[in-house]
Scaffold this active site. Structure first.
Site, PDB file in Angstrom:
ATOM      1  N   ASP A   1      -4.524   4.767  -6.076  1.00  0.00           N
ATOM      2  CA  ASP A   1      -5.254   6.005  -6.384  1.00  0.00           C
ATOM      3  C   ASP A   1      -4.392   7.164  -5.903  1.00  0.00           C
ATOM      4  O   ASP A   1      -3.291   6.949  -5.409  1.00  0.00           O
ATOM      5  CB  ASP A   1      -6.621   5.966  -5.683  1.00  0.00           C
ATOM      6  CG  ASP A   1      -7.681   6.746  -6.443  1.00  0.00           C
ATOM      7  OD1 ASP A   1      -7.458   7.942  -6.693  1.00  0.00           O
ATOM      8  OD2 ASP A   1      -8.713   6.158  -6.793  1.00  0.00           O
TER       9      ASP A   1
ATOM     10  N   ASP B   1     -15.623   4.981  -9.278  1.00  0.00           N
ATOM     11  CA  ASP B   1     -14.189   5.260  -9.402  1.00  0.00           C
ATOM     12  C   ASP B   1     -13.442   4.228  -8.571  1.00  0.00           C
ATOM     13  O   ASP B   1     -13.213   4.409  -7.372  1.00  0.00           O
ATOM     14  CB  ASP B   1     -13.883   6.683  -8.943  1.00  0.00           C
ATOM     15  CG  ASP B   1     -12.499   7.119  -9.406  1.00  0.00           C
ATOM     16  OD1 ASP B   1     -11.801   6.322 -10.077  1.00  0.00           O
ATOM     17  OD2 ASP B   1     -12.122   8.269  -9.117  1.00  0.00           O
ATOM     18  N   ALA B   2     -13.100   3.137  -9.231  1.00  0.00           N
ATOM     19  CA  ALA B   2     -12.612   1.944  -8.539  1.00  0.00           C
ATOM     20  C   ALA B   2     -11.200   1.564  -8.972  1.00  0.00           C
ATOM     21  O   ALA B   2     -10.496   0.866  -8.268  1.00  0.00           O
ATOM     22  CB  ALA B   2     -13.558   0.777  -8.807  1.00  0.00           C
ATOM     23  N   LYS B   3     -10.803   2.008 -10.162  1.00  0.00           N
ATOM     24  CA  LYS B   3      -9.449   1.770 -10.707  1.00  0.00           C
ATOM     25  C   LYS B   3      -9.062   0.296 -10.614  1.00  0.00           C
ATOM     26  O   LYS B   3      -7.956  -0.040 -10.182  1.00  0.00           O
ATOM     27  CB  LYS B   3      -8.438   2.694 -10.017  1.00  0.00           C
ATOM     28  CG  LYS B   3      -8.790   4.176 -10.239  1.00  0.00           C
ATOM     29  CD  LYS B   3      -7.766   5.134  -9.720  1.00  0.00           C
ATOM     30  CE  LYS B   3      -8.088   6.578 -10.046  1.00  0.00           C
ATOM     31  NZ  LYS B   3      -9.250   7.173  -9.352  1.00  0.00           N
ATOM     32  N   ARG B   4      -9.973  -0.567 -11.047  1.00  0.00           N
ATOM     33  CA  ARG B   4      -9.752  -1.992 -10.981  1.00  0.00           C
ATOM     34  C   ARG B   4      -8.963  -2.498 -12.194  1.00  0.00           C
ATOM     35  O   ARG B   4      -8.760  -1.766 -13.170  1.00  0.00           O
ATOM     36  CB  ARG B   4     -11.099  -2.728 -10.906  1.00  0.00           C
ATOM     37  CG  ARG B   4     -11.940  -2.413  -9.679  1.00  0.00           C
ATOM     38  CD  ARG B   4     -11.240  -2.771  -8.381  1.00  0.00           C
ATOM     39  NE  ARG B   4     -12.188  -2.867  -7.267  1.00  0.00           N
ATOM     40  CZ  ARG B   4     -12.394  -1.918  -6.352  1.00  0.00           C
ATOM     41  NH1 ARG B   4     -11.734  -0.790  -6.398  1.00  0.00           N
ATOM     42  NH2 ARG B   4     -13.255  -2.126  -5.372  1.00  0.00           N
TER      43      ARG B   4
END
Lengths: 275, 275
Positions: free
Chosen positions: A99, B94-97
């Site tokens: 991030d 909002d984890a951006k996995r």
């Protein structure tokens, strides 16, 4: 854990096996489901049965998050159990995080401080300031995705970027980052022929290699092209070991599979002529 | 929530504001630290004060994971509070996995089923089979990183891939995936000039836009180049709103900042001539 300590463990155990702890309640032996924390009990049994054959354990966070707070508690109990019982084991949080800078710092805190893993996997797409916060931790290791073992790897990772594949650019760029000596890389075993090229860019780095076993990669091929003077490989196997049986004999069967892998690794290590 | 319901909420509230709930215990008003769950109490106060001005809330998982199980519990309480108290709010994890297919399925289960978010952010590096498991969920939305707002965005996202920037290739390729109508994209506000190009590729998709406020992007610029007939934008502001004050007046100050954003948005919406 320092890189040298990891290398020492590989030499002592004659193994560079990482066992993936990807626990799916639909796949573990049904008799465990009666226990209060089946995920932790499963992990504990697998770890106790294989700790002398493996140098690393790699829980994938997805399998814990899927069970909410209970899952996160199982993850915490698992890492605490490894750290307290088998302190020589290298631990990998397979989280694939990344991030903007101040947010990546919070992820680094989560995995390196709160949970006290030795390493965490990260994704490269957001670039330097998404990875450097992880690299700032001393004796912690950041394992960045380079070339993954899945079919989708060919969607973007192998695209031609100014004359070279994207994953090579990712490797090269990452070497310029601050504390890049704390980087390791994920390189999928399903593409052993790529290791020669990768070793030209990162000759000394450790590579975490998924895709041996259930995903079909060959250990011998990976070692032929990917090994360096310090071995430099951690070969991950998840399903082939932990789901070798879903009966009451799951512990013995898991050990049998891990032993097969370790013996294959020992044979390869013995074949290497000392320089 | 369906996309149409989100569009309806934007029209009703004359707002396309998403408030980022990135709670750092070092930044919230000190008097909250005496409470049993300061993170949840802070979120609840912010949400109660801004729910009529915002259409979405976006907790970033890093800020919860950093506090371990307690943090994960705060996240669960926060999403449960929003879902039960303000069911018209669009929620974004909002984890951006992103991981190999069976693993991404577990992440999708975690965020869409266990926590019951309307949407989750994902990273594109691992390609099609790392994202499609998220897209399989009906009336859930998968917000993929395209062009992010940080400096590191220029490390890889803007590299030239066969004549076009990588982020454009990511956008184009993703349109071919199964259930791609469930995709939205992250596009950073710090690069407003890119929106024209992006809208050529994804004219109808919603774009989640971080980088307005603390990161310096301009709302007017983003709207000028990025808005479509259904607005098609969710503008995120985190620090500028939630940390407007760290005194006992934090609720009033947060509302003031959110109101400023909402009024700016309303003015922009009123300026648009009906087609």
């Amino acid at each position: 854990m320092t890189t040298q300590q990891l290398i020492d463990q590989i030499k002592i155990k004659k193994s560079f096996l990482a066992v993936g702890l990807d626990v799916d309640l639909n796949k573990i032996p049904p008799h465990l489901l009666e226990l209060e924390d089946p995920i932790f009990e499963f992990n504990k049994a697998i770890i106790d049965a294989t700790h002398d054959l493996a140098v690393a354990y790699k829980p994938n966070t997805a399998f814990y998050e899927a069970y909410g707070i209970k899952g996160w508690m199982s993850l915490q109990k698992t890492i605490n159990y490894i750290n307290s019982t088998y302190p020589d084991i290298f631990t990998i949080a397979d989280a694939k995080r990344g991030d903007i800078g101040n947010t990546s710092s919070m992820y680094a805190k989560a995995f390196f401080e709160d949970l006290n893993f030795d390493s965490v996997t990260v994704a490269p797409y957001m670039g330097k300031d998404s990875v450097e916060p992880f690299l700032a931790f001393e004796n912690k290791h950041t394992i960045m995705l380079a070339l993954t073992s899945n079919e989708g790897a060919f969607d973007f990772q192998t695209l031609n970027v100014d004359g070279k594949e994207l994953y090579k650019q990712v490797l090269e760029t990452s070497k310029t980052w601050k504390n890049s000596e704390n980087l390791m890389y994920v390189v999928g075993a399903t593409k052993a022929e790529y290791f020669t090229e990768i070793r030209k860019i990162v000759p000394d780095s450790f590579l975490l290699v998924p895709g041996v076993g259930a995903q079909g990669g060959s250990l011998a091929e990976v070692c032929k092209y990917g090994m360096n003077a310090n071995v430099g490989l951690l070969i991950n196997s998840s399903r082939a070991i932990i789901y070798a049986s879903n009966g009451t004999d799951f512990v013995e069967k898991a050990r049998e599979e891990a032993l097969k892998m370790q013996q294959e690794m020992e044979a390869i290590l013995n074949d290497i002529k000392p320089n």
